[in-house]
Motif scaffolding. Structure first.
Motif, PDB file in Angstrom:
ATOM      1  N   UNK A   1      84.678 -16.017  20.440  1.00  0.00           N
ATOM      2  CA  UNK A   1      85.028 -15.522  21.906  1.00  0.00           C
ATOM      3  C   UNK A   1      86.606 -15.068  21.325  1.00  0.00           C
ATOM      4  N   UNK A   2      86.526 -17.066  21.234  1.00  0.00           N
ATOM      5  CA  UNK A   2      88.135 -16.691  21.428  1.00  0.00           C
ATOM      6  C   UNK A   2      89.473 -16.507  20.534  1.00  0.00           C
ATOM      7  N   UNK A   3      89.082 -15.738  19.653  1.00  0.00           N
ATOM      8  CA  UNK A   3      89.781 -15.796  17.758  1.00  0.00           C
ATOM      9  C   UNK A   3      89.411 -14.070  17.427  1.00  0.00           C
ATOM     10  N   UNK A   4      87.919 -13.744  17.071  1.00  0.00           N
ATOM     11  CA  UNK A   4      87.538 -12.110  17.132  1.00  0.00           C
ATOM     12  C   UNK A   4      86.473 -12.487  17.754  1.00  0.00           C
ATOM     13  N   UNK A   5      87.465 -11.122  19.197  1.00  0.00           N
ATOM     14  CA  UNK A   5      86.605 -10.840  20.635  1.00  0.00           C
ATOM     15  C   UNK A   5      85.999  -9.633  20.144  1.00  0.00           C
ATOM     16  N   UNK A   6      86.606  -9.089  19.286  1.00  0.00           N
ATOM     17  CA  UNK A   6      85.441  -7.647  19.027  1.00  0.00           C
ATOM     18  C   UNK A   6      84.225  -7.614  18.022  1.00  0.00           C
ATOM     19  N   UNK A   7      84.649  -8.666  17.438  1.00  0.00           N
ATOM     20  CA  UNK A   7      82.890  -9.052  17.336  1.00  0.00           C
ATOM     21  C   UNK A   7      82.046  -9.905  17.957  1.00  0.00           C
TER      22      UNK A   7
ATOM     23  N   UNK B   1      71.968  -7.769   6.074  1.00  0.00           N
ATOM     24  CA  UNK B   1      72.995  -6.187   6.913  1.00  0.00           C
ATOM     25  C   UNK B   1      72.130  -5.296   6.171  1.00  0.00           C
ATOM     26  N   UNK B   2      72.541  -4.146   7.159  1.00  0.00           N
ATOM     27  CA  UNK B   2      72.858  -2.787   6.487  1.00  0.00           C
ATOM     28  C   UNK B   2      74.607  -2.670   6.284  1.00  0.00           C
ATOM     29  N   UNK B   3      74.799  -2.771   6.187  1.00  0.00           N
ATOM     30  CA  UNK B   3      76.033  -2.536   5.753  1.00  0.00           C
ATOM     31  C   UNK B   3      76.605  -4.300   4.657  1.00  0.00           C
ATOM     32  N   UNK B   4      78.004  -3.920   3.503  1.00  0.00           N
ATOM     33  CA  UNK B   4      78.772  -5.387   4.098  1.00  0.00           C
ATOM     34  C   UNK B   4      80.133  -4.833   4.613  1.00  0.00           C
ATOM     35  N   UNK B   5      80.179  -6.315   5.231  1.00  0.00           N
ATOM     36  CA  UNK B   5      81.005  -6.610   6.662  1.00  0.00           C
ATOM     37  C   UNK B   5      81.889  -7.822   6.450  1.00  0.00           C
ATOM     38  N   UNK B   6      81.825  -8.605   4.760  1.00  0.00           N
ATOM     39  CA  UNK B   6      82.218  -9.846   4.410  1.00  0.00           C
ATOM     40  C   UNK B   6      82.194 -11.097   5.368  1.00  0.00           C
ATOM     41  N   UNK B   7      83.106 -11.148   5.759  1.00  0.00           N
ATOM     42  CA  UNK B   7      81.883 -13.244   6.263  1.00  0.00           C
ATOM     43  C   UNK B   7      82.169 -13.453   7.877  1.00  0.00           C
ATOM     44  N   UNK B   8      83.088 -12.656   8.284  1.00  0.00           N
ATOM     45  CA  UNK B   8      83.221 -12.660   9.967  1.00  0.00           C
ATOM     46  C   UNK B   8      81.557 -12.157  10.292  1.00  0.00           C
ATOM     47  N   UNK B   9      81.306 -11.404  10.254  1.00  0.00           N
ATOM     48  CA  UNK B   9      80.259 -10.060  10.975  1.00  0.00           C
ATOM     49  C   UNK B   9      78.902 -11.210  11.092  1.00  0.00           C
TER      50      UNK B   9
ATOM     51  N   UNK C   1      77.037  -2.207  11.603  1.00  0.00           N
ATOM     52  CA  UNK C   1      78.188  -1.688  11.042  1.00  0.00           C
ATOM     53  C   UNK C   1      79.232  -1.231  11.370  1.00  0.00           C
ATOM     54  N   UNK C   2      79.402  -1.348  13.112  1.00  0.00           N
ATOM     55  CA  UNK C   2      80.846  -1.476  13.521  1.00  0.00           C
ATOM     56  C   UNK C   2      81.473  -1.992  13.584  1.00  0.00           C
ATOM     57  N   UNK C   3      80.966  -3.000  13.357  1.00  0.00           N
ATOM     58  CA  UNK C   3      82.057  -4.500  13.181  1.00  0.00           C
ATOM     59  C   UNK C   3      83.202  -4.152  12.110  1.00  0.00           C
ATOM     60  N   UNK C   4      84.389  -4.645  12.117  1.00  0.00           N
ATOM     61  CA  UNK C   4      85.244  -4.866  11.576  1.00  0.00           C
ATOM     62  C   UNK C   4      84.384  -5.759  10.303  1.00  0.00           C
ATOM     63  N   UNK C   5      85.121  -5.289   9.064  1.00  0.00           N
ATOM     64  CA  UNK C   5      85.028  -6.304   8.329  1.00  0.00           C
ATOM     65  C   UNK C   5      85.959  -7.394   7.685  1.00  0.00           C
TER      66      UNK C   5
ATOM     67  N   UNK D   1      78.007  -8.211  19.487  1.00  0.00           N
ATOM     68  CA  UNK D   1      76.943  -9.485  19.681  1.00  0.00           C
ATOM     69  C   UNK D   1      76.542  -9.842  20.928  1.00  0.00           C
ATOM     70  N   UNK D   2      77.881  -9.875  21.406  1.00  0.00           N
ATOM     71  CA  UNK D   2      76.907 -10.042  23.019  1.00  0.00           C
ATOM     72  C   UNK D   2      76.455  -8.855  22.984  1.00  0.00           C
ATOM     73  N   UNK D   3      76.463  -7.594  23.256  1.00  0.00           N
ATOM     74  CA  UNK D   3      76.035  -6.733  23.488  1.00  0.00           C
ATOM     75  C   UNK D   3      73.841  -6.674  23.295  1.00  0.00           C
ATOM     76  N   UNK D   4      74.018  -7.818  21.972  1.00  0.00           N
ATOM     77  CA  UNK D   4      72.730  -8.162  22.082  1.00  0.00           C
ATOM     78  C   UNK D   4      71.365  -9.106  22.569  1.00  0.00           C
ATOM     79  N   UNK D   5      72.341 -10.043  22.948  1.00  0.00           N
ATOM     80  CA  UNK D   5      71.682 -10.848  23.737  1.00  0.00           C
ATOM     81  C   UNK D   5      70.850 -11.204  24.533  1.00  0.00           C
TER      82      UNK D   5
END
Lengths: 360, 360
Positions: free
Chosen positions: A213-219, A85-93, A244-248, A223-227
């Motif tokens: 997708x249902x509960x954390x759609x921004x995250x 991980x290039x940044x600390x973003x907690x466990x969801x990302x 690093x752009x993900x919500x922590x 990652x969908x962009x990276x499929x």
């Protein structure tokens, strides 16, 4: 024969600042031989999972600063299985990345996600519980969390209240509860309905991706962009830009507390999150003066209830000290009552203010 | 112009066990940069005496185990001026040897005998007092001891009661008194008749040799056998054989408390025997929380009245500690209330019982 679709994600990017100075920014808790067994907590986590999933399916997610430590301690893990991980973003990302990465390798994958810095005892029971959990998530569209059978009215843990039984030892989750006060913790313990939230999860890659997708759609959108890039040599560059752009946010808060297909497997192995010095003290064997000693020799006089965590082959001689933490990392010595350990965070900040990064 | 008959004997064979583990058997207190000045207590003692006697007349008496330390710290001292005791026999045999050695080099010698591990402040006053003392013992057949003007009702020191005045600031000694209790110490202080016994002596070589013959005849007889060998290459062999056969006794007990020609010069320089952690604490500058810090950085919270003596560039972080000694020598950490420091001797013994010589 091993199930080739089973994966494990070991999260080891934390900094363990509550155990400063024994745990340091450049060698946090999970990389330390915390219990004097000759293996670090990370190595013990790896050893524990090895009988359960194919070795090449074990994924380590950590901060890129710790890549050398992971390679040193787990030389068996191939570089492509270490997600940095290039940044600390907690466990969801963190979990989202691992889930997308594993999905790309095996769309039928099931996975266990586990912290690297907890203590687990009774490993035979652990193995049976994990196999049971895998079987469940491979046959149900469910997010499964492990609930530890509580043995004391602990106020330092989150609790899970069980709902309707789905199968033996597996129930729907009724509530997630924050750390209770002592009275409430006693009620929880006596009720038999509440279990400690272990932070260990099992699910299929498909189920967790759907839940994101249902509960954390921004995250999920990130990652969908990276499929198409996961598992390729473009993955690192993609992560450097997008992670690093993900919500922590924690996976509990982002997904588990919102989803409706959450189940809990109630388990009976021994577990301690080693979250505080007091927790470590409580679970450690004590000498006849109720002192706990880690990695050092102690001569104690009129001293009870202390924990001595001192690196190196050192002799500690102590007179008239009760219920203290004495932690020595070589260049930092901490002496603090166990009851005041919540102040350690402030101390770390003060050390930073006064001395910069030197002692962190 | 310097008086070529003046000699100095610096005694530095002690083991300083009351400051364990900061002071260790292989590097006792006098060889440590105890005050963080960049010079050890021995070096400071040497520096202090250098303006007062010719450099080649400075004699070091120490245990043979410390020869390398003396040579390292005082490379200016010629080997023939380092007297190496083959056994520990307290101060009377030590001083007797030095007196015989000096007599052989210069029958007209006068000498100052001084410990190496005390703190002296106001060095200008010290110099004047010592010159005054030399002049006195060069013109009187007297044993002169220095009495420090007391500044507080100290219970840790011996006291000298002055008798009739001989010259300004020089009196006959009326009594030597052991450590008094607090009440008595207050009476002593208020009376103006009592001075701290510094353990610093001046006399001519002839006078101390005569006194040894009269009051410690067994010791004098031993050294009389060696007349003719002192200052020759046979001295070492003679000492190896005869020194260990001497009675182990202090010069105070063997001579000073018996002789009738004992005088005291009352002096006004600052002095502390650095005999205990509490003494060191009391004389050291304190920060705003009344903590004393030696050689380390300290972040303290709710902590007062402590002394932190920690070798190396170490950070000490402490919460909720009052009136403790925290001493760290690298491989030993001591945490002990100042009020319990008399127990350190027992701790050293226990460490020896449990671990042999390793931590001494």
């Amino acid at each position: 024969m091993e199930n080739q679709h089973r994966f494990c994600v070991i999260m080891c990017g934390g900094i363990g600042s509550r155990f400063w100075p024994y745990s340091r920014a450049d060698r946090p808790k999970q990389f330390i031989d915390f219990l004097g067994t000759g293996r670090s907590l990370l190595q013990m986590s790896y050893d524990r999972i090895l009988p359960l999933v194919p070795k090449e399916n074990i994924i380590i997610v950590t901060n890129e600063a710790y890549a050398p430590l992971v390679r040193e301690q787990l030389p068996e893990i191939a570089d492509e299985s270490i997600l940095l991980e290039p940044a600390r973003r907690n466990t969801a990302p963190c979990i989202a990345w691992a889930a997308y990465h594993i999905s790309a390798r095996d769309p039928q994958a099931s996975m266990i996600v586990t912290p690297s810095d907890h203590l687990i005892t009774n490993e035979r029971e652990f193995e049976q519980s994990i196999r049971r959990g895998f079987e469940f998530v491979e046959t149900h569209d469910a997010l499964l969390t492990l609930g530890i059978t509580p043995t004391r009215p602990e106020t330092g843990y989150g609790y899970i209240q069980v709902g309707d039984e789905v199968e033996t030892d597996i129930n729907r989750v009724k509530t997630f509860t924050e750390k209770p006060d002592k009275e409430l913790a006693k009620v929880f313990l006596e009720s038999g309905e509440f279990f400690w939230n272990s932070g260990i999860f099992l699910w299929s890659a498909k189920t967790i991706c759907n839940a994101l997708h249902e509960h954390a759609p921004e995250i999920a959108a990130k990652f969908d962009e990276g499929i198409g890039v996961f598992g390729t040599d473009r993955e690192t560059a993609f992560i450097e830009t997008n992670f690093p752009a993900c919500l922590s946010i924690s996976i509990d808060f982002a997904v588990m507390e919102k989803a409706h297909n959450v189940c809990v497997e109630t388990v009976r192995f021994g577990w301690n999150d080693l979250g505080t010095w007091s927790a470590l003290y409580d679970m450690s064997p004590k000498n006849r003066d109720a002192n706990v000693t880690q990695n050092c020799s102690v001569l104690s006089y009129n001293s009870r209830g202390n924990i001595f965590a001192v690196r190196g082959d050192k002799l500690v001689v102590v007179e008239g000290l009760e219920d203290y933490i004495v932690a020595d990392s070589g260049d930092v010595l901490l002496i603090c009552p166990k009851a005041e350990e919540q102040r350690i965070k402030q101390m770390v900040n003060d050390a930073k203010m006064s001395f910069g990064e030197k002692y962190l």
